[in-house]
Design a protein around this motif. Sequence first.
Motif, short mmCIF file in Angstrom:
data_model
loop_
_atom_site.label_atom_id
_atom_site.label_comp_id
_atom_site.label_asym_id
_atom_site.label_seq_id
_atom_site.Cartn_x
_atom_site.Cartn_y
_atom_site.Cartn_z
N PHE A 253 0.87 -1.19 0.00
CA PHE A 253 0.00 0.00 0.00
C PHE A 253 0.89 1.23 0.00
CE2 PHE A 253 0.31 1.66 4.30
CZ PHE A 253 0.45 0.57 5.15
N HIS A 254 0.35 2.33 -0.48
CA HIS A 254 1.10 3.59 -0.58
C HIS A 254 0.08 4.73 -0.60
CE1 HIS A 254 -0.10 2.54 -4.67
NE2 HIS A 254 -0.23 3.85 -4.81
N PHE A 255 0.61 5.96 -0.64
CA PHE A 255 -0.29 7.12 -0.60
C PHE A 255 0.06 8.10 -1.72
CE2 PHE A 255 -2.07 6.48 3.70
CZ PHE A 255 -1.15 5.59 4.26
N HIS A 256 -0.86 9.02 -1.97
CA HIS A 256 -0.62 10.18 -2.85
C HIS A 256 -1.09 11.40 -2.06
CE1 HIS A 256 -0.21 7.55 -6.47
NE2 HIS A 256 -0.99 6.77 -5.73
N TRP A 257 -0.33 12.50 -2.12
CA TRP A 257 -0.71 13.67 -1.33
C TRP A 257 -0.25 14.94 -2.02
CZ3 TRP A 257 2.92 10.02 0.03
CH2 TRP A 257 4.24 10.46 0.11
N SER B 166 -5.37 14.18 -3.49
CA SER B 166 -5.94 12.88 -3.88
C SER B 166 -5.87 12.73 -5.40
CB SER B 166 -7.39 12.78 -3.41
OG SER B 166 -8.21 13.77 -4.02
N GLU B 167 -5.98 11.50 -5.86
CA GLU B 167 -5.96 11.22 -7.32
C GLU B 167 -7.40 11.18 -7.83
OE1 GLU B 167 -3.19 7.78 -8.02
OE2 GLU B 167 -2.05 9.52 -8.67
N HIS B 168 -8.27 10.45 -7.15
CA HIS B 168 -9.68 10.48 -7.52
C HIS B 168 -10.33 11.67 -6.84
CE1 HIS B 168 -8.63 6.27 -8.42
NE2 HIS B 168 -9.58 6.35 -9.35
N LEU C 8 -5.10 6.89 -0.04
CA LEU C 8 -4.40 5.62 0.23
C LEU C 8 -4.77 4.62 -0.86
CD1 LEU C 8 -3.19 3.25 2.00
CD2 LEU C 8 -5.40 3.25 3.21
N HIS C 9 -3.80 3.87 -1.35
CA HIS C 9 -4.06 2.78 -2.30
C HIS C 9 -3.54 1.46 -1.73
CE1 HIS C 9 -4.19 5.84 -5.86
NE2 HIS C 9 -5.35 5.74 -5.24
N LEU C 10 -4.45 0.50 -1.58
CA LEU C 10 -4.07 -0.86 -1.16
C LEU C 10 -4.10 -1.72 -2.43
CD1 LEU C 10 -6.43 -0.49 1.79
CD2 LEU C 10 -4.16 -1.40 2.22
ZN LIG Z 1 -1.45 4.89 -6.01
#
Ligand SMILES: [Zn+2]
Length: 259
Positions: free
Chosen positions: A93-97, A105-107, A118-120
Amino acid sequence: AVEYMKKNLTSVHPMWLEPLEVPGGDRQSPIDISVRKSVFDPNLKPLVAQYDPRTCQQIWNNGYSFLVEYDDTTDKSTLRGGPLEDQFRLCQFHFHWGENNDWGSEHTVDRNLYPAELHLVHWNADKYALFEEAVMEENGLAVIGVFLKVGKTHEGLQKLVDALPAGSVVEFTKFDPSCLLPESINEYWTYAGSLTTPPLTEAVTWIIMKQPIEVSHNQLAVFRSLLFTSAEEGVQKSMVNNFRFQQPLKDRTIRSSFT
Ligand SMILES: [Zn+2]
Ligand SMILES: Cc1cc(C)cc(S(N)(=O)=O)c1
């Protein structure tokens, strides 16, 4: 405010150039989730995430996020149900900020941005033997997206925050990622998409949680203290805005598990 952010966002350069050609190109991610355009699907099953904290192995900075990696050589940490036909294994898992709390966020949901996401990441272990194979197949991956919003300190996240900045690989164990899921994991949107970082392959069934989790301003500030390049490579750039811009929905339908 959104106009302001959009204008402001144009001054934000993505950390990698958008390739001229993307694989396929008609199911790219991320996207805006227009709530009124999503279609309730009563056949969507409950999501079953069973994670074993003993499979947590390490944390490292891959240059545009930090990843927490799991041992995915057995079926100990799995995801099934929801829109998925097969059983998937958690691999990381990782994050985008963003650089501030206005975006990251991406979405987005009805164009609303969150400060982080957060992406799992899971891969289809019923159909493929390795992640590297699954990542090239249209039913290969399932990624759970969870929005982060600024509020109270997230106790579970603090163990991760204390382990940062993970320069190269740092041992990180016994972390149960289900503590990062919202209470109601059965209110989600799902659609067919892609990785949001190269190789951008169109292999992902996205499952975006409706309910965000709350983290503190200080916890997000630690994410922003990370660096894109390791110090010895010269100029230190803080790791922020590691998100991809939104992609066209084209002729996809976003399904919701709730009315
Ligand atoms: Zn991601
Ligand atoms: C770095 C990375 C790897 C993988 C498999 C997936 C992603 S994403 N953002 O599409 O969830 C990112």
